[in-house]
Enzyme design. Structure first.
Site, PDB file in Angstrom:
ATOM      1  N   GLY A   3      -0.408 -14.679   3.041  1.00  0.00           N
ATOM      2  CA  GLY A   3      -0.570 -13.239   3.266  1.00  0.00           C
ATOM      3  C   GLY A   3      -1.294 -12.609   2.083  1.00  0.00           C
ATOM      4  N   HIS A   4      -0.916 -13.020   0.862  1.00  0.00           N
ATOM      5  CA  HIS A   4      -1.637 -12.537  -0.329  1.00  0.00           C
ATOM      6  C   HIS A   4      -3.061 -13.106  -0.321  1.00  0.00           C
ATOM      7  CE1 HIS A   4       2.667 -12.469  -1.791  1.00  0.00           C
ATOM      8  NE2 HIS A   4       2.293 -11.233  -2.051  1.00  0.00           N
ATOM      9  N   VAL A  20      -0.442 -12.335   8.122  1.00  0.00           N
ATOM     10  CA  VAL A  20      -0.601 -13.777   8.368  1.00  0.00           C
ATOM     11  C   VAL A  20       0.751 -14.316   8.809  1.00  0.00           C
ATOM     12  CG1 VAL A  20      -1.280 -15.993   7.358  1.00  0.00           C
ATOM     13  CG2 VAL A  20      -2.389 -13.884   6.603  1.00  0.00           C
ATOM     14  N   SER A  80       7.288 -13.255   0.803  1.00  0.00           N
ATOM     15  CA  SER A  80       7.919 -13.961  -0.326  1.00  0.00           C
ATOM     16  C   SER A  80       9.408 -14.140  -0.060  1.00  0.00           C
ATOM     17  CB  SER A  80       7.723 -13.171  -1.612  1.00  0.00           C
ATOM     18  OG  SER A  80       6.360 -12.876  -1.783  1.00  0.00           O
TER      19      SER A  80
END
Ligand code: PAF
Length: 293
Positions: free
Chosen positions: A35-36, A176, A186
């Site tokens: 995602g990051h 994502v 996370s």
């Protein structure tokens, strides 16, 4: 890749780069995942830019019952991912750098922070906007990228940037998902095997709701109830909210029209997860899972 943990050398380095390049910025709390990575890729779409990411676990956005000590901090792994994703600069300040003295100036965004996560996590968004404003002042980015999974956060930051006349373009990266639809986060690292299995029920709830919308349902309550039912079937009983709201101002609604968000926060075990899906509705026509902005 340059790594800085102090503000002055970061600024000095970026001042040099800024002569020829724009600065893009992806603020994170580390424990990085794809995602990051999507945020860094979105930043990479900006041409002639130096790509900065930050890793800082911000104490000011954790509530009293939320265990900041347990937040994962795999710094070496995070730096390796930043390298692989093509970051040029990573800023890794400690709390003594970000908060050298008690923070007496805070940034409050009204209205948008009141519903959803703002209701159940008092002070959370004030902690987010304050640290993001500080990080923006340290990095002075031209473009900053946030994830659509944290939709309310992205709207709140966009409002802060607009209302405080910050010369920054806020961009979004799409959520994502794992193969079973669970949004990458996370916090997924906290899930036991059993809770990880249940957690995919959040996406199934969003999907079930989206099918109803695609099939023409325009009343909000039955769509929310359908998503809740699907989550319950998956074993998710602790739902903080599952609400359809207008994207513009996050106001409540009865009937679906325009850009609306179905936002969910639910606990599996002790882990609070959030997810959402955005729809663009024009009468009988509905575009499913569109960009927040
Ligand atoms: O989304 C996050 O990881 C955090 O809220 C942010 C924006 C980095 C601020 O600490």
């Amino acid at each position: 890749m340059q790594i800085f943990s102090e503000i002055a050398p970061l600024r000095a380095y970026l001042a040099g780069e800024r002569r020829d390049e724009r600065v893009t910025f992806v603020p994170t709390m580390g424990a990085l995942h794809d995602g990051h990575g999507a945020c860094v890729r979105e930043a990479a779409a900006v041409e002639n830019a130096v790509r900065v990411a930050s890793i800082f676990v911000n104490p000011a956005q954790f509530g009293p019952g939320e265990d900041i000590g347990a937040y994962p901090r795999p710094l070496e792994q995070d730096l390796e991912l930043c390298r692989q994703w093509g970051c040029d600069v990573v800023f890794t300040p400690g709390p003594e750098v970000v908060y050298p003295s008690p923070q007496r100036v805070r940034v409050d965004v009204e209205a948008l922070t009141e519903p959803l996560c703002g209701r159940s996590r008092p002070g959370h968004f004030r902690g987010v906007t304050t640290v993001v404003a500080k990080l923006f002042n340290m990095v002075s980015p031209d473009v900053a990228v946030f994830g659509q999974k944290d939709a309310q956060q992205a709207l709140v930051i966009r409002e802060m940037v607009s209302q405080l006349d910050m010369p920054i373009e806020v961009r979004l990266a799409r959520t994502v998902r794992e193969a079973d639809g669970l949004a990458m986060s996370s916090r997924n690292a906290y899930l036991s095997e059993e809770d990880r299995g249940k957690a995919a029920g959040i996406f199934r709830g969003l999907q079930a709701a989206s099918e109803m919308i695609r099939d023409g349902e325009r009343a909000a309550r039955p769509v929310e109830a359908r998503a809740l039912k699907e989550m319950k079937v998956a074993g998710i009983n602790d739902v903080d909210y599952c609400e359809l709201r207008r994207v513009g101002d996050l106001s409540a609604l009865e009937r679906l029209e325009g850009r609306v968000i179905l936002a969910v926060a639910a606990k599996t075990g002790a882990t609070r997860l959030i997810d959402n899906m955005v729809f663009e509705i024009d009468g009988a026509v509905a575009a499913i899972d569109v960009a927040l902005f």
